[in-house]
Design a protein around this motif. Structure first.
Motif, short mmCIF file in Angstrom:
data_model
loop_
_atom_site.label_atom_id
_atom_site.label_comp_id
_atom_site.label_asym_id
_atom_site.label_seq_id
_atom_site.Cartn_x
_atom_site.Cartn_y
_atom_site.Cartn_z
N LEU A 281 7.04 49.14 34.46
CA LEU A 281 5.67 48.91 34.89
C LEU A 281 4.96 48.02 33.87
O LEU A 281 4.97 48.28 32.67
N ARG A 282 4.32 46.94 34.35
CA ARG A 282 3.62 46.01 33.46
C ARG A 282 2.21 45.78 34.01
O ARG A 282 1.88 46.20 35.13
N ASP A 283 1.39 45.07 33.21
CA ASP A 283 0.00 44.78 33.60
C ASP A 283 -0.70 46.06 34.02
O ASP A 283 -1.38 46.14 35.05
N VAL A 284 -0.56 47.07 33.17
CA VAL A 284 -1.08 48.40 33.50
C VAL A 284 -2.60 48.43 33.39
O VAL A 284 -3.18 47.85 32.46
N THR A 285 -3.24 49.12 34.33
CA THR A 285 -4.69 49.29 34.29
C THR A 285 -5.05 50.71 34.72
O THR A 285 -4.29 51.35 35.45
N ALA A 286 -6.18 51.18 34.24
CA ALA A 286 -6.69 52.49 34.64
C ALA A 286 -7.80 52.28 35.66
O ALA A 286 -8.87 51.75 35.32
N PRO A 287 -7.60 52.63 36.92
CA PRO A 287 -8.62 52.41 37.94
C PRO A 287 -9.95 53.06 37.56
O PRO A 287 -10.00 54.17 37.02
N GLY A 288 -11.04 52.36 37.86
CA GLY A 288 -12.37 52.81 37.48
C GLY A 288 -13.00 53.75 38.48
O GLY A 288 -14.13 53.52 38.93
N ILE A 289 -12.29 54.80 38.83
CA ILE A 289 -12.80 55.80 39.76
C ILE A 289 -13.55 56.88 38.99
O ILE A 289 -13.34 57.06 37.78
N PRO A 290 -14.44 57.63 39.64
CA PRO A 290 -15.14 58.72 38.95
C PRO A 290 -14.17 59.78 38.46
O PRO A 290 -13.09 59.99 39.04
N GLU A 291 -14.55 60.48 37.39
CA GLU A 291 -13.74 61.59 36.89
C GLU A 291 -13.72 62.69 37.93
O GLU A 291 -14.74 63.03 38.52
N GLY A 292 -12.55 63.24 38.17
CA GLY A 292 -12.43 64.32 39.14
C GLY A 292 -10.99 64.50 39.56
O GLY A 292 -10.08 64.42 38.74
N VAL A 293 -10.78 64.71 40.85
CA VAL A 293 -9.45 64.91 41.42
C VAL A 293 -9.22 63.81 42.45
O VAL A 293 -10.05 63.59 43.34
N ALA A 294 -8.11 63.09 42.31
CA ALA A 294 -7.85 61.94 43.18
C ALA A 294 -6.44 62.01 43.73
O ALA A 294 -5.53 62.59 43.12
N GLY A 295 -6.25 61.40 44.91
CA GLY A 295 -4.92 61.38 45.52
C GLY A 295 -4.94 60.63 46.84
O GLY A 295 -5.97 60.11 47.27
N GLY A 296 -3.77 60.58 47.48
CA GLY A 296 -3.68 59.92 48.78
C GLY A 296 -3.78 58.42 48.70
O GLY A 296 -4.54 57.79 49.45
N VAL A 297 -3.00 57.81 47.79
CA VAL A 297 -3.04 56.36 47.61
C VAL A 297 -2.40 55.66 48.80
O VAL A 297 -1.32 56.05 49.26
N ALA A 298 -3.07 54.60 49.31
CA ALA A 298 -2.53 53.79 50.41
C ALA A 298 -2.84 52.33 50.13
O ALA A 298 -4.00 51.94 50.02
N TYR A 299 -1.79 51.50 50.01
CA TYR A 299 -1.95 50.07 49.73
C TYR A 299 -2.36 49.31 50.98
O TYR A 299 -2.04 49.70 52.12
N ASP A 300 -3.05 48.16 50.75
CA ASP A 300 -3.30 47.25 51.86
C ASP A 300 -2.07 46.39 52.10
O ASP A 300 -1.09 46.43 51.34
N ALA A 301 -2.10 45.58 53.16
CA ALA A 301 -0.92 44.80 53.56
C ALA A 301 -0.55 43.75 52.52
O ALA A 301 0.62 43.39 52.38
N ALA A 302 -1.53 43.26 51.77
CA ALA A 302 -1.26 42.23 50.77
C ALA A 302 -0.84 42.80 49.43
O ALA A 302 -0.42 42.07 48.52
N GLY A 303 -0.93 44.12 49.28
CA GLY A 303 -0.56 44.75 48.03
C GLY A 303 -1.55 44.51 46.90
O GLY A 303 -1.25 44.81 45.74
N GLU A 304 -2.72 43.99 47.22
CA GLU A 304 -3.69 43.64 46.18
C GLU A 304 -4.68 44.77 45.91
O GLU A 304 -5.27 44.84 44.83
N ARG A 305 -4.88 45.65 46.89
CA ARG A 305 -5.83 46.74 46.75
C ARG A 305 -5.20 48.02 47.28
O ARG A 305 -4.24 47.98 48.06
#
Length: 601
Positions: A281-305
């Motif tokens: 894994l490269r170009d690692v980033t920490a998403p700027g979501i609020p602190e809490g409990v997160a899940g259910g990741v789903a990519y868009d068709a372009a893989g950008e978001r």
């Protein structure tokens, strides 16, 4: 100002997002009508459009990768026999794809061209799950049986070329295997040989189809992120943390993007990045979501978001969209708080308390605004189910309602809970079951020393396995409790295992003990057999259609306990393992607070 339970239960949640093929629309579940239905939204903060209008709950939504249509799941009356449906966006037409109402169906994803989909089902034999593939416009018995299973199977999606499927088999909540299924030949390639109990979870295809990413505790106490070479079976460590579990991973196999989640004392930390040619894994980033409990990741068709659901105790679940490169996050949904000010919603404090063997037990503790600090506040000890589950600081309308009505809420993660590693999770296995109940006694001791708590008004509450914990605590330590609330709980492990759904008996015996080998022990720890020790009033709630803990558990408990203490029973004819419909939830929790106010006077 205290609002009634109907206001609190009308606080909405938006979650379970799937991104449409045009990247311009997100589908998600929201419970505005009282039960979760499918909604879509085309821009951040835009008013969403409701797509399904059922009285029953919708359980998931998944867009077709190529067409303006999505699949969704729905059961009936909480019976968990999920059917799969297709929704056509231009016409609003809904097609029942599975048409086997007596069977359970587990969604396995579309092929990349959207022409077919996969699922696992127990339609052939109620006690086991098989793997099926079906054309998108086929229905019912048109599904093709690929392989007959002999256990609890789930699917992890098609490979990038759609020639293979990931198949996971669970022997217990802490022991799984992962295999790859050739769709044409039906041949299974086993990826995870192991001895003992090892977790292999959240399996996802790598971008080349030559590898699978998953989380496992194969070489550590906590879950790590691994890459498995499909051809050689070789494992490569991709990410780890010595203290906390990496509990999930999502991969965009077309563009080589990956997100994994870390469970840090119940809170979620996400890491996103791009996969290099060597799988790192490269170009690692920490998403700027609020602190809490997160899940259910789903990519868009372009893989950008990617879309992700985020919640915390003081804020209901909403869908955020994250830029994969920068980590910038934007909230797309606006789940309403029913006019209740967000700043009135209480966040819990993370505490640790000592127990009988010197361990520290983690818990979340919330005090109401009305607390004086002078020992006048009643407290509800809210015990989670599982037992391999974890109480996390996600939003709970019911908890906020209790707090608004003057109750403190204490939520322990006793031994056996998930999220704290393999060793902690095994501390309550079979013959050590009652050690977890002793952790509840230690919780009450800690609360009794707290300056806010009235130790004459301590209440035990829990659902499912948490219901067993309530009953066990009330019979093992009867003098600690002013009242108990048992929701779809286990009263007798023998009758529970004899009568639970065929598909889950073996899975549950792996945790609790088997009827064949451990019957005497199971009888000895069943609260029904020591119910004469109970001293506090009891409220028992259940769903008539419960496929996991049959309603007979409630009936036999009420009959026996009524000989010793005041007991109230409330059974919902249109519910299963829990209470999900709005009108029933209003009735249930209004009744619970009325019960508590009566018995705690």
């Amino acid at each position: 100002m205290s609002h009634d339970i109907e206001r609190y239960l009308n606080i909405r949640s938006a979650y379970g997002a799937s991104v449409g093929p045009d990247d311009e629309r997100i589908a998600f579940l929201m419970d505005t009508t009282g039960v979760p239905q499918v909604w879509t939204v085309a821009a951040p903060g835009e008013w969403p459009e409701q797509r399904t209008f059922f009285d029953e709950r919708v359980t998931f939504v998944s867009w077709s990768p190529e067409r303006p249509e999505f699949a969704f799941g729905m059961d009936e009356g909480g019976n968990e026999r999920q059917q799969l449906f297709r929704y056509d966006l231009p016409t609003g037409e809904i097609t029942n794809l599975t048409q086997a109402s007596e069977a359970k169906h587990r969604w396995g994803g579309f092929t990349h061209d959207g022409e077919r989909f996969a699922f696992a089902s127990n339609r052939r034999d109620e006690s086991v799950f098989d793997v099926y593939v079906q054309d998108r416009d086929a229905t019912g018995e048109d599904a093709e049986l690929l392989v007959e299973g002999d256990g609890w199977l789930t699917l992890g999606g098609f490979s990038p070329d759609d020639s293979r499927l990931i198949v996971s088999e669970a022997y217990s909540n802490v022991d799984q295997d992962v295999s790859v299924l050739d769709v044409d030949t039906g041949e299974l390639t086993h990826l995870t040989p192991h001895e003992g109990t090892v977790r292999f979870q959240s399996a996802e295809w790598g971008p080349d189809g030559e590898s699978v990413y998953l989380v496992s505790d194969r070489e550590s106490d906590t879950l790590d992120l691994w890459r498995v070479d499909v051809e050689t079976g070789a494992f490569s460590l991709a990410a780890s943390d010595p203290d906390w579990e990496i509990d999930g991973v999502a991969v965009d196999d077309e563009h080589g993007r990956l997100v994994y989640s870390k469970n840090v004392d119940g809170h979620t930390e996400l890491t996103a990045g791009e996969l290099a040619d060597d799988g790192d894994l490269r170009d690692v980033t920490a998403p700027g979501i609020p602190e809490g409990v997160a899940g259910g990741v789903a990519y868009d068709a372009a893989g950008e978001r990617f879309a992700v659901t985020v919640t915390r105790r003081g804020d209901p679940a909403n869908v955020y969209v994250v830029d994969g490169d920068t980590g910038d996050a934007e909230r797309w949904t606006r789940a309403a708080t029913a006019g209740i000010p967000r700043d009135s919603l209480v966040e819990p404090e993370l505490v640790h308390y000592p127990t009988f063997d010197g361990r520290d037990i983690p818990a979340f503790f919330s005090l109401p605004e009305s607390d004086t600090g002078e020992g006048e506040t009643p407290v509800i000890v809210d015990i989670h189910g599982g037992p391999e589950s974890q109480r996390r600081p996600s939003f709970s309308a019911v908890t906020q309602y209790f707090l608004a009505n003057g109750f403190a809420v204490f939520e322990p993660n006793v031994r056996g809970s998930a999220g704290y590693g393999k060793a902690y999770g095994h501390l309550d296995d079979v013959e050590r079951r009652m050690d977890a109940v002793a952790d509840i006694e230690a919780a009450v001791e800690w609360l009794s020393d707290h300056p806010a708590v009235d130790d004459d008004r301590v209440v035990a509450m829990g659902g499912s396995y948490g219901g067993f914990m309530v009953l066990a605590a009330m019979t093992e330590y009867p003098d600690l409790w002013a009242a108990g609330i048992d929701i779809v709980g286990i009263a007798n492990f023998v009758t529970f295992l004899e009568n639970t759904g065929e598909w889950r008996r073996e899975l549950r015996e792996a945790e609790y003990g088997s009827l064949e080998d451990d019957r005497e022990f199971l009888e000895s720890i069943s609260p029904l057999n020591t119910i004469e020790a109970i001293r506090a009033p009891l409220f028992v709630l259940h769903g008539a259609n419960d496929p996991r803990v049959p309603v007979s558990e409630a009936h036999q408990l009420v009959e026996a306990a009524s000989e010793h203490v005041p007991v109230r029973e409330l059974v919902f004819d249109d519910e299963g393992h829990g209470v999900t419909k709005l009108e029933n939830r209003i009735e249930a929790y209004e009744a619970i607070v009325t019960f508590l106010n009566d018995v705690l006077e």
